[in-house]
Design a protein around this motif. Structure first.
Motif, short mmCIF file in Angstrom:
data_model
loop_
_atom_site.label_atom_id
_atom_site.label_comp_id
_atom_site.label_asym_id
_atom_site.label_seq_id
_atom_site.Cartn_x
_atom_site.Cartn_y
_atom_site.Cartn_z
N PHE A 112 0.83 -1.20 0.00
CA PHE A 112 0.00 0.00 0.00
C PHE A 112 0.87 1.25 0.00
CE2 PHE A 112 -1.95 3.45 2.43
CZ PHE A 112 -3.12 3.65 1.71
N THR A 113 1.93 1.27 0.79
CA THR A 113 2.82 2.43 0.88
C THR A 113 3.43 2.75 -0.47
OG1 THR A 113 3.33 1.85 3.18
CG2 THR A 113 4.85 3.35 2.06
N VAL A 114 3.91 1.73 -1.17
CA VAL A 114 4.50 1.95 -2.49
C VAL A 114 3.43 2.39 -3.49
CG1 VAL A 114 5.72 0.84 -4.39
CG2 VAL A 114 6.37 0.33 -2.03
N ALA A 115 2.26 1.75 -3.40
CA ALA A 115 1.19 2.04 -4.36
C ALA A 115 0.72 3.49 -4.26
CB ALA A 115 0.01 1.10 -4.14
N VAL A 116 0.68 4.05 -3.05
CA VAL A 116 0.25 5.44 -2.88
C VAL A 116 1.18 6.38 -3.64
CG1 VAL A 116 0.03 7.32 -1.22
CG2 VAL A 116 -0.97 5.10 -0.72
N GLY A 117 2.48 6.21 -3.46
CA GLY A 117 3.43 7.06 -4.16
C GLY A 117 3.33 6.93 -5.66
N VAL A 118 3.16 5.70 -6.15
CA VAL A 118 3.05 5.48 -7.60
C VAL A 118 1.79 6.12 -8.14
CG1 VAL A 118 2.77 3.71 -9.37
CG2 VAL A 118 4.43 3.37 -7.54
N LEU A 119 0.67 6.00 -7.42
CA LEU A 119 -0.59 6.58 -7.88
C LEU A 119 -0.52 8.10 -7.96
CD1 LEU A 119 -3.32 4.42 -6.09
CD2 LEU A 119 -2.91 4.61 -8.54
N ILE A 120 0.06 8.72 -6.94
CA ILE A 120 0.19 10.18 -6.94
C ILE A 120 1.06 10.63 -8.10
CG2 ILE A 120 1.06 12.15 -5.63
CD1 ILE A 120 -1.55 10.99 -4.57
N LEU A 121 2.13 9.89 -8.35
CA LEU A 121 3.03 10.23 -9.45
C LEU A 121 2.30 10.09 -10.80
CD1 LEU A 121 5.94 10.99 -10.23
CD2 LEU A 121 6.46 8.55 -10.31
N LEU A 122 1.59 9.00 -10.98
CA LEU A 122 0.87 8.79 -12.24
C LEU A 122 -0.23 9.84 -12.43
CD1 LEU A 122 0.50 4.90 -12.33
CD2 LEU A 122 2.01 6.32 -13.72
N ALA A 123 -0.94 10.17 -11.34
CA ALA A 123 -2.00 11.17 -11.44
C ALA A 123 -1.42 12.52 -11.85
CB ALA A 123 -2.73 11.29 -10.10
N SER A 124 -0.26 12.86 -11.32
CA SER A 124 0.36 14.13 -11.66
C SER A 124 0.78 14.17 -13.13
CB SER A 124 1.59 14.37 -10.77
OG SER A 124 1.20 14.43 -9.41
N VAL A 125 1.32 13.06 -13.61
CA VAL A 125 1.74 13.01 -15.01
C VAL A 125 0.53 13.07 -15.94
CG1 VAL A 125 2.85 11.57 -16.76
CG2 VAL A 125 3.87 11.77 -14.48
N VAL A 126 -0.53 12.35 -15.59
CA VAL A 126 -1.75 12.37 -16.40
C VAL A 126 -2.35 13.77 -16.42
CG1 VAL A 126 -4.13 11.54 -16.56
CG2 VAL A 126 -2.26 9.93 -16.10
N GLY A 127 -2.37 14.41 -15.25
CA GLY A 127 -2.91 15.77 -15.19
C GLY A 127 -2.09 16.77 -15.99
N ALA A 128 -0.79 16.48 -16.17
CA ALA A 128 0.08 17.41 -16.89
C ALA A 128 0.04 17.19 -18.40
CB ALA A 128 1.52 17.25 -16.39
N VAL A 129 -0.65 16.15 -18.87
CA VAL A 129 -0.68 15.87 -20.31
C VAL A 129 -1.35 17.00 -21.09
CG1 VAL A 129 -1.64 14.35 -22.08
CG2 VAL A 129 -0.49 13.37 -20.08
N PRO A 130 -2.55 17.48 -20.71
CA PRO A 130 -3.16 18.57 -21.49
C PRO A 130 -2.30 19.83 -21.56
CG PRO A 130 -4.80 17.52 -20.12
CD PRO A 130 -3.49 16.98 -19.68
#
Length: 371
Positions: free
Chosen positions: A336-354
């Protein structure tokens, strides 16, 4: 740049790191968003998961994992050969059987009192802690706390006998949960392959409490008995159902919380990066005029967002672990600890696409035109 005009990875990373400092305000906002979202996930889902882990550990106790099969009237003909049959089943942690109690006395010693002895079948299970004995040979025995004094065996070892049983006590034992009831007995090791005796009780410990319902059904077909229907099977099926309910409820609530926070992070990071792109438009125009292609511009924006999120998620993870430990008294699983960091990172990258696409499509001529 490479010979083919593609941006070098090292150049892009270094350029993105420079963009973190110029301008610094969007970077701080992005870091703060990632930090807040990470801490929020730990404070909600993380602490719930840690609490669930503690609850499941209590439910998954030795008592909760135990199946007790008894032949209370002696009519079922529960054979000692059931031990070997059950041991071969998948998911079984240990199997231990006992016969009826027989009063024994110390051989050749006058004045000693009688003590109950039971023939045992199977290896000593984990709840029975012998003082120093390893595996016992048939005919060897262990005495419960205080029984050697009661029998008159001052040295703690010696032969005991009755009309139907002879054994040699070689050590003592203390039984913990869920076999505390054996502490008042002498346990005599018996080979079920040689002595096809009848069992009074057969204990089976499963590896996980969730296996109880399926294992209980399977045991009725695995034990050796002349009348299986006369056996009494006692389990903690309610604990298995409670364990499944807790896991399912947490999964539902965690999914809602995680999806909501991740979506919020993507939207907020996208807004921050749109602001960064707007403030860097002239710089982007100059880079495009000097030969930077659209891919390089896009990757720079995405890397900037990823680096900001990585800093925020890392600091947020440390803070979140502290918060979870304080609130729940335990830490969530490593996954869970690792997954939280990965999810936040992916969400930030996805949000930065537009905004990255927007930056790559800026017209350098229009941006750099002097009125």
């Amino acid at each position: 740049m490479t010979a083919a005009g593609r941006p070098r990875a090292r150049y892009l990373v270094l350029d993105a790191m420079r963009r973190l400092r110029h301008p610094v305000a969007p970077t701080l906002v992005a870091v703060l968003i990632a930090f807040a979202a990470t801490v929020a996930l730990f404070a909600t889902t993380g602490q719930a998961l840690a609490s669930q882990q503690r609850t499941l550990e209590r439910i998954n106790s030795p008592t909760g994992r135990l199946i007790e099969i008894t032949d209370p009237q002696g009519e079922a003909g529960l054979s000692a050969r059931s031990v070997a049959a059950v041991e071969r089943m998948s998911g079984v942690e240990w199997v231990f059987g006992i016969g009826p109690a027989v009063d024994v006395r110390a051989a050749g010693i006058d004045g000693g009192a009688a003590a109950p002895a039971r023939r045992t079948y199977g290896s000593l299970p984990r709840p029975i802690a012998a003082d120093g004995a390893g595996s016992l040979l048939p005919g060897q025995a262990l005495a419960g706390p205080g029984l050697t004094d009661r029998l008159g065996l001052g040295d703690g070892v010696g032969a005991v006998t009755s009309r139907t049983l002879d054994a040699v006590i070689v050590d003592g034992f203390v039984a913990g949960s869920p076999l505390e009831s054996l502490n008042g007995s002498v346990l005599v090791s018996t080979d079920p392959a040689v002595d096809d005796a009848r069992l009074l009780t057969l204990w089976v410990s499963v590896a996980d409490v969730s296996q109880l319902p399926a294992m209980t059904t399977a045991l009725t077909g695995a034990v050796v008995a002349s009348d299986v229907g006369a056996l009494r099977v006692t389990t903690s099926d309610e604990l298995a159902l409670l364990s499944a309910d807790i896991s399912a409820e947490l999964a539902r609530s965690a999914q809602i919380t995680i999806v909501g926070l991740v979506a919020a992070v993507a939207v907020l990071i996208g807004a921050v990066q749109f602001g960064r792109v707007a403030g860097m438009s002239r710089d982007i125009g100059r880079r495009r005029a000097l030969g930077a292609n659209r891919t390089a511009i896009m990757l720079t924006v995405l890397l900037t967002a990823a680096l900001s999120a990585a800093v925020g998620a890392l600091v947020g993870t440390v803070a979140g672990l502290v918060v979870t430990l304080v609130i729940a008294g335990a830490l969530p699983p490593l996954g869970f600890t690792v997954a939280v960091g990965v999810l936040i990172l992916l969400a930030s990258v996805v949000g930065a696409v537009p905004p990255a696409i927007r930056a790559s499509r800026l017209d350098p001529v229009a941006i750099l035109r002097v009125p």
